[in-house]
Motif scaffolding. Structure first.
Motif: not given
Length: 176
Positions: A46-47, A94-99, A117-125
Protein backbone atom coordinates in the motif's frame (compact mmCIF):
# COMPACT_ATOMS: atom_id res chain seq x y z
CA UNK A 1 45.02 -3.76 34.86
CA UNK A 2 42.84 -4.18 37.81
CA UNK A 3 40.31 -6.92 38.05
CA UNK A 4 37.41 -4.42 38.19
CA UNK A 5 38.65 -2.68 35.05
CA UNK A 6 38.88 -6.02 33.19
CA UNK A 7 35.31 -6.89 34.23
CA UNK A 8 34.14 -3.48 33.07
CA UNK A 9 35.78 -3.99 29.65
CA UNK A 10 34.23 -7.47 29.42
CA UNK A 11 30.76 -6.06 30.17
CA UNK A 12 31.20 -3.30 27.61
CA UNK A 13 32.13 -5.88 24.96
CA UNK A 14 28.99 -7.89 25.76
CA UNK A 15 26.84 -4.77 25.66
CA UNK A 16 28.35 -3.78 22.32
CA UNK A 17 27.60 -7.23 20.87
CA UNK A 18 24.02 -7.11 22.14
CA UNK A 19 23.46 -3.63 20.66
CA UNK A 20 25.04 -4.68 17.37
CA UNK A 21 22.81 -7.76 17.21
CA UNK A 22 19.69 -5.68 17.89
CA UNK A 23 20.74 -3.19 15.22
CA UNK A 24 21.24 -5.95 12.65
CA UNK A 25 17.82 -7.42 13.41
CA UNK A 26 16.15 -4.01 13.05
CA UNK A 27 17.95 -3.30 9.78
CA UNK A 28 17.07 -6.71 8.35
CA UNK A 29 13.41 -6.19 9.27
CA UNK A 30 13.27 -2.90 7.44
CA UNK A 31 15.06 -4.33 4.40
CA UNK A 32 12.71 -7.20 3.71
CA UNK A 33 10.69 -6.30 0.61
CA UNK A 34 7.90 -8.65 1.68
CA UNK A 35 7.71 -7.84 5.35
CA UNK A 36 7.64 -10.52 8.02
CA UNK A 37 3.87 -10.87 8.26
CA UNK A 38 0.83 -10.55 6.04
CA UNK A 39 0.00 -7.19 7.61
CA UNK A 40 3.52 -5.85 6.98
CA UNK A 41 3.34 -7.07 3.39
CA UNK A 42 -0.03 -5.39 2.80
CA UNK A 43 1.26 -2.17 4.40
CA UNK A 44 4.47 -2.15 2.33
CA UNK A 45 2.48 -2.74 -0.85
CA UNK A 46 0.00 0.00 0.00
CA UNK A 47 2.84 2.41 0.84
CA UNK A 48 4.50 1.75 -2.52
CA UNK A 49 1.26 2.44 -4.39
CA UNK A 50 0.68 5.67 -2.43
CA UNK A 51 4.27 6.75 -3.03
CA UNK A 52 3.88 6.18 -6.79
CA UNK A 53 0.67 8.17 -6.93
CA UNK A 54 2.21 11.04 -4.98
CA UNK A 55 5.44 11.18 -7.00
CA UNK A 56 4.34 10.06 -10.47
CA UNK A 57 5.16 13.39 -12.08
CA UNK A 58 8.49 13.99 -10.35
CA UNK A 59 10.17 10.57 -10.50
CA UNK A 60 12.94 9.98 -12.97
CA UNK A 61 13.37 6.75 -14.95
CA UNK A 62 15.84 5.63 -12.29
CA UNK A 63 13.30 6.28 -9.52
CA UNK A 64 10.67 4.28 -11.38
CA UNK A 65 13.10 1.45 -12.14
CA UNK A 66 13.78 0.79 -8.45
CA UNK A 67 10.05 0.95 -7.60
CA UNK A 68 9.17 -1.25 -10.58
CA UNK A 69 11.65 -3.85 -9.36
CA UNK A 70 10.12 -3.70 -5.89
CA UNK A 71 6.55 -4.01 -7.24
CA UNK A 72 7.60 -6.89 -9.49
CA UNK A 73 9.03 -8.71 -6.49
CA UNK A 74 5.87 -8.05 -4.46
CA UNK A 75 3.66 -9.42 -7.26
CA UNK A 76 5.77 -12.40 -8.29
CA UNK A 77 7.23 -13.52 -4.96
CA UNK A 78 5.81 -11.83 -1.88
CA UNK A 79 2.16 -12.25 -2.82
CA UNK A 80 2.56 -16.02 -2.99
CA UNK A 81 3.99 -16.01 0.56
CA UNK A 82 0.86 -14.42 2.02
CA UNK A 83 -1.93 -15.19 -0.46
CA UNK A 84 -3.38 -18.00 1.66
CA UNK A 85 -3.54 -15.74 4.73
CA UNK A 86 -5.34 -12.93 2.91
CA UNK A 87 -9.10 -12.50 2.90
CA UNK A 88 -10.91 -12.11 -0.42
CA UNK A 89 -11.21 -8.40 0.36
CA UNK A 90 -7.45 -8.10 0.94
CA UNK A 91 -6.74 -9.99 -2.29
CA UNK A 92 -9.08 -7.67 -4.19
CA UNK A 93 -7.43 -4.61 -2.69
CA UNK A 94 -3.96 -5.98 -3.50
CA UNK A 95 -4.75 -6.45 -7.19
CA UNK A 96 -6.69 -3.20 -7.47
CA UNK A 97 -3.80 -1.32 -5.88
CA UNK A 98 -1.31 -3.10 -8.12
CA UNK A 99 -3.31 -1.97 -11.15
CA UNK A 100 -3.38 1.55 -9.66
CA UNK A 101 0.42 1.47 -9.34
CA UNK A 102 0.83 0.56 -13.01
CA UNK A 103 -1.78 3.10 -14.05
CA UNK A 104 0.18 5.80 -12.20
CA UNK A 105 3.36 4.47 -13.75
CA UNK A 106 2.21 4.27 -17.37
CA UNK A 107 -0.92 6.43 -17.54
CA UNK A 108 -3.51 5.55 -20.17
CA UNK A 109 -1.16 3.02 -21.78
CA UNK A 110 -0.86 0.87 -18.68
CA UNK A 111 -2.63 -2.17 -20.15
CA UNK A 112 -0.20 -2.22 -23.08
CA UNK A 113 2.71 -1.80 -20.69
CA UNK A 114 1.51 -4.75 -18.64
CA UNK A 115 1.17 -6.91 -21.77
CA UNK A 116 4.67 -5.93 -22.86
CA UNK A 117 6.22 -6.48 -19.44
CA UNK A 118 8.23 -9.54 -18.54
CA UNK A 119 6.32 -12.77 -19.04
CA UNK A 120 6.19 -13.74 -15.33
CA UNK A 121 4.97 -10.32 -14.23
CA UNK A 122 2.45 -10.09 -17.05
CA UNK A 123 1.11 -13.57 -16.23
CA UNK A 124 0.88 -12.78 -12.51
CA UNK A 125 -1.00 -9.54 -13.13
CA UNK A 126 -3.33 -11.19 -15.61
CA UNK A 127 -4.03 -14.03 -13.17
CA UNK A 128 -4.66 -11.58 -10.32
CA UNK A 129 -7.01 -9.39 -12.31
CA UNK A 130 -8.90 -12.43 -13.64
CA UNK A 131 -9.29 -13.74 -10.08
CA UNK A 132 -11.03 -10.48 -9.20
CA UNK A 133 -13.44 -10.90 -12.09
CA UNK A 134 -14.11 -14.59 -11.43
CA UNK A 135 -14.73 -14.08 -7.72
CA UNK A 136 -16.97 -10.99 -7.84
CA UNK A 137 -19.76 -12.55 -5.81
CA UNK A 138 -17.44 -13.92 -3.13
CA UNK A 139 -15.57 -10.63 -2.93
CA UNK A 140 -18.79 -8.71 -2.49
CA UNK A 141 -20.01 -11.07 0.24
CA UNK A 142 -16.66 -10.88 2.07
CA UNK A 143 -16.56 -7.11 1.71
CA UNK A 144 -20.10 -6.77 3.04
CA UNK A 145 -19.32 -9.02 6.01
CA UNK A 146 -16.02 -7.32 6.79
CA UNK A 147 -17.09 -3.74 6.27
CA UNK A 148 -20.79 -3.20 6.66
CA UNK A 149 -21.56 -4.89 9.92
CA UNK A 150 -24.67 -3.44 11.56
CA UNK A 151 -24.46 0.06 10.12
CA UNK A 152 -25.24 -0.64 6.48
CA UNK A 153 -26.52 2.85 5.62
CA UNK A 154 -23.38 4.56 6.92
CA UNK A 155 -21.17 2.01 5.16
CA UNK A 156 -23.01 2.44 1.87
CA UNK A 157 -22.49 6.20 2.16
CA UNK A 158 -18.77 5.58 2.67
CA UNK A 159 -18.66 3.29 -0.37
CA UNK A 160 -20.42 5.99 -2.37
CA UNK A 161 -17.76 8.48 -1.31
CA UNK A 162 -15.01 6.02 -2.29
CA UNK A 163 -16.61 5.60 -5.71
CA UNK A 164 -16.84 9.38 -6.13
CA UNK A 165 -13.16 9.70 -5.20
CA UNK A 166 -12.24 6.99 -7.69
CA UNK A 167 -14.27 8.76 -10.36
CA UNK A 168 -12.40 12.01 -9.66
CA UNK A 169 -9.08 10.18 -9.87
CA UNK A 170 -9.99 8.58 -13.20
CA UNK A 171 -11.12 11.97 -14.54
CA UNK A 172 -7.76 13.49 -13.51
CA UNK A 173 -5.91 10.64 -15.28
CA UNK A 174 -7.92 11.12 -18.45
CA UNK A 175 -7.25 14.87 -18.46
CA UNK A 176 -3.48 14.37 -18.26
Amino acid sequence: MTRVFKEHIHCMKKLTLVLLSISLVLVSCSLSPCGFSKDQFVEKHNDLVKEAKKNKKSWTDSDWKSRDDHMKQMVEECYENYENEMSSNEVAKFWARTATYYFNRHGKGFLGAIKNSEKDLSNALEKGLKSLDENKEGLLKDWLNENLGNDIEKSLDEVGEDIKDLGKEIKEWLEE
